[in-house]
Design a protein around this motif. Structure first.
Motif, mmCIF file in Angstrom:
data_model
loop_
_atom_site.group_PDB
_atom_site.id
_atom_site.type_symbol
_atom_site.label_atom_id
_atom_site.label_comp_id
_atom_site.label_asym_id
_atom_site.label_seq_id
_atom_site.Cartn_x
_atom_site.Cartn_y
_atom_site.Cartn_z
ATOM 1 N N PHE A 245 -16.239 -2.620 -24.367
ATOM 2 C CA PHE A 245 -17.337 -2.419 -23.419
ATOM 3 C C PHE A 245 -18.044 -1.082 -23.678
ATOM 4 N N VAL A 246 -17.253 -0.040 -23.940
ATOM 5 C CA VAL A 246 -17.821 1.288 -24.177
ATOM 6 C C VAL A 246 -18.712 1.262 -25.416
ATOM 7 N N ARG A 247 -18.225 0.639 -26.490
ATOM 8 C CA ARG A 247 -19.028 0.541 -27.721
ATOM 9 C C ARG A 247 -20.312 -0.241 -27.462
ATOM 10 N N TRP A 248 -20.178 -1.358 -26.758
ATOM 11 C CA TRP A 248 -21.345 -2.191 -26.464
ATOM 12 C C TRP A 248 -22.404 -1.408 -25.692
ATOM 13 N N ALA A 249 -21.962 -0.609 -24.737
ATOM 14 C CA ALA A 249 -22.903 0.137 -23.900
ATOM 15 C C ALA A 249 -23.684 1.171 -24.699
ATOM 16 N N ARG A 250 -23.164 1.565 -25.851
ATOM 17 C CA ARG A 250 -23.846 2.567 -26.686
ATOM 18 C C ARG A 250 -24.772 1.925 -27.706
ATOM 19 N N GLU A 251 -24.700 0.606 -27.842
ATOM 20 C CA GLU A 251 -25.545 -0.096 -28.816
ATOM 21 C C GLU A 251 -26.925 -0.349 -28.229
ATOM 22 N N ALA A 252 -27.899 -0.483 -29.124
ATOM 23 C CA ALA A 252 -29.286 -0.682 -28.688
ATOM 24 C C ALA A 252 -29.553 -2.106 -28.209
ATOM 25 N N ASP A 253 -28.727 -3.055 -28.623
ATOM 26 C CA ASP A 253 -28.962 -4.460 -28.302
ATOM 27 C C ASP A 253 -28.999 -4.692 -26.788
ATOM 28 N N ASN A 254 -30.081 -5.339 -26.343
ATOM 29 C CA ASN A 254 -30.235 -5.643 -24.920
ATOM 30 C C ASN A 254 -30.412 -7.141 -24.695
ATOM 31 N N SER A 255 -29.828 -7.962 -25.560
ATOM 32 C CA SER A 255 -30.079 -9.402 -25.520
ATOM 33 C C SER A 255 -29.564 -10.072 -24.254
ATOM 34 N N THR A 256 -28.599 -9.463 -23.570
ATOM 35 C CA THR A 256 -28.063 -10.064 -22.337
ATOM 36 C C THR A 256 -28.632 -9.423 -21.071
ATOM 37 N N LYS A 257 -29.593 -8.525 -21.231
ATOM 38 C CA LYS A 257 -30.099 -7.761 -20.081
ATOM 39 C C LYS A 257 -30.696 -8.655 -19.002
ATOM 40 N N GLU A 258 -31.550 -9.595 -19.382
ATOM 41 C CA GLU A 258 -32.246 -10.394 -18.375
ATOM 42 C C GLU A 258 -31.271 -11.166 -17.494
ATOM 43 N N ARG A 259 -30.192 -11.640 -18.093
ATOM 44 C CA ARG A 259 -29.238 -12.450 -17.337
ATOM 45 C C ARG A 259 -28.224 -11.613 -16.564
ATOM 46 N N TYR A 260 -27.825 -10.456 -17.115
ATOM 47 C CA TYR A 260 -26.688 -9.740 -16.530
ATOM 48 C C TYR A 260 -27.002 -8.383 -15.908
ATOM 49 N N TYR A 261 -28.035 -7.692 -16.385
ATOM 50 C CA TYR A 261 -28.317 -6.368 -15.792
ATOM 51 C C TYR A 261 -29.824 -6.080 -15.781
ATOM 52 N N PRO A 262 -30.600 -6.982 -15.186
ATOM 53 C CA PRO A 262 -32.061 -6.819 -15.213
ATOM 54 C C PRO A 262 -32.579 -5.616 -14.440
ATOM 55 N N HIS A 263 -31.812 -5.129 -13.463
ATOM 56 C CA HIS A 263 -32.297 -4.055 -12.594
ATOM 57 C C HIS A 263 -31.703 -2.688 -12.925
ATOM 58 N N VAL A 264 -30.868 -2.624 -13.956
ATOM 59 C CA VAL A 264 -30.187 -1.370 -14.294
ATOM 60 C C VAL A 264 -30.351 -1.115 -15.786
ATOM 61 N N ALA A 265 -30.720 0.096 -16.149
ATOM 62 C CA ALA A 265 -30.803 0.453 -17.568
ATOM 63 C C ALA A 265 -29.411 0.449 -18.172
ATOM 64 N N LYS A 266 -29.301 -0.093 -19.376
ATOM 65 C CA LYS A 266 -27.983 -0.179 -20.032
ATOM 66 C C LYS A 266 -27.300 1.181 -20.089
ATOM 67 N N THR A 267 -28.087 2.219 -20.342
ATOM 68 C CA THR A 267 -27.513 3.569 -20.446
ATOM 69 C C THR A 267 -26.957 4.075 -19.124
ATOM 70 N N ASN A 268 -27.323 3.415 -18.009
ATOM 71 C CA ASN A 268 -26.851 3.868 -16.689
ATOM 72 C C ASN A 268 -25.695 3.043 -16.138
ATOM 73 N N LEU A 269 -25.233 2.035 -16.899
ATOM 74 C CA LEU A 269 -24.199 1.150 -16.363
ATOM 75 C C LEU A 269 -22.904 1.897 -16.051
ATOM 76 N N PHE A 270 -22.563 2.908 -16.848
ATOM 77 C CA PHE A 270 -21.364 3.708 -16.563
ATOM 78 C C PHE A 270 -21.619 4.618 -15.364
ATOM 79 N N ARG A 271 -22.720 5.336 -15.403
ATOM 80 C CA ARG A 271 -23.008 6.314 -14.354
ATOM 81 C C ARG A 271 -23.092 5.669 -12.979
#
Length: 205
Positions: A84-110
């Motif tokens: 999960f940690v590695r994934w969160a650092r990658e640029a790929d956002n292919s699952t964003k619309e389905r799983y985290y549309p309202h939160v920036a990937k870089t903020n998922l930990f914070r």
């Protein structure tokens, strides 16, 4: 201790909980990472004996209402958390619309949706929902499992039916000693977990 061996304090929850529905999302690709997660070698819900016993009591309590439990994740190896940690650092956002549309990937930990040390690795945390019996259809909870959004929080804005269903689940889990996580309606940890300070890394198999 052999890192590859399941400790005797851990059990296959489905063997302890009659009728438990198991949908281990990190064993497959239907998850926010979009791939099988490291450490998941079989679609098995592993929990400490204490957590499995408490969850069996929840299942029994729900039966008169013609409701049951479906688990999405149980014990999670440290290898899975590292994935999960590695994934969160990658640029790929292919699952964003389905799983985290309202939160920036870089903020998922914070914002507390992903943790670099997960309670799941201690073996007494479970992600789950309610299903109708017979048939096994999931109840409306307002958002899907792992929808990483404020809407998935215990006080997220959802319709009245979903709010009521979330309360049924939370009340049933609290009654058997599980503590809810306020950001995720599906996430509960056993209050008196047997390994509060130990993070395991044996594979799910």
């Amino acid at each position: 201790m052999n890192a590859q061996a399941r400790p005797p304090a851990f059990v296959d929850a489905a063997a302890v909980i009659p009728g438990l529905a198991v949908d281990m999302r990190y064993f497959g690709t239907d998850n926010f990472v979009g791939a099988r997660v490291d450490g998941y070698e079989a679609p098995v819900c592993i929990l400490t004996q204490q957590a499995a016993t408490a969850l069996a009591a929840v299942q029994r309590d729900l039966a008169p209402r013609k409701l049951g439990l479906k688990v999405f994740d149980c014990y999670r190896p440290k290898a899975g958390v590292a994935h999960f940690v590695r994934w969160a650092r990658e640029a790929d956002n292919s699952t964003k619309e389905r799983y985290y549309p309202h939160v920036a990937k870089t903020n998922l930990f914070r914002e507390g949706y992903i943790a670099s040390r997960s309670g799941h690795s201690r073996g007494s945390t479970v992600d789950l929902t309610l299903v109708r019996l017979p048939g096994g259809d999931e109840l409306d909870m307002g958002t899907p499992f792992d929808f990483l959004s404020p809407q998935s929080g215990l006080h997220g804005k959802v319709n009245a039916e979903a709010r009521a269903n979330r309360k049924i689940l939370a009340d049933a889990m609290r009654a058997r000693g599980f503590i809810p996580y306020d950001k995720e309606w599906w996430h509960f940890t056993l209050r008196n977990e047997p390994f509060p300070n130990t993070y395991f890394d044996f594979p799910v198999r």
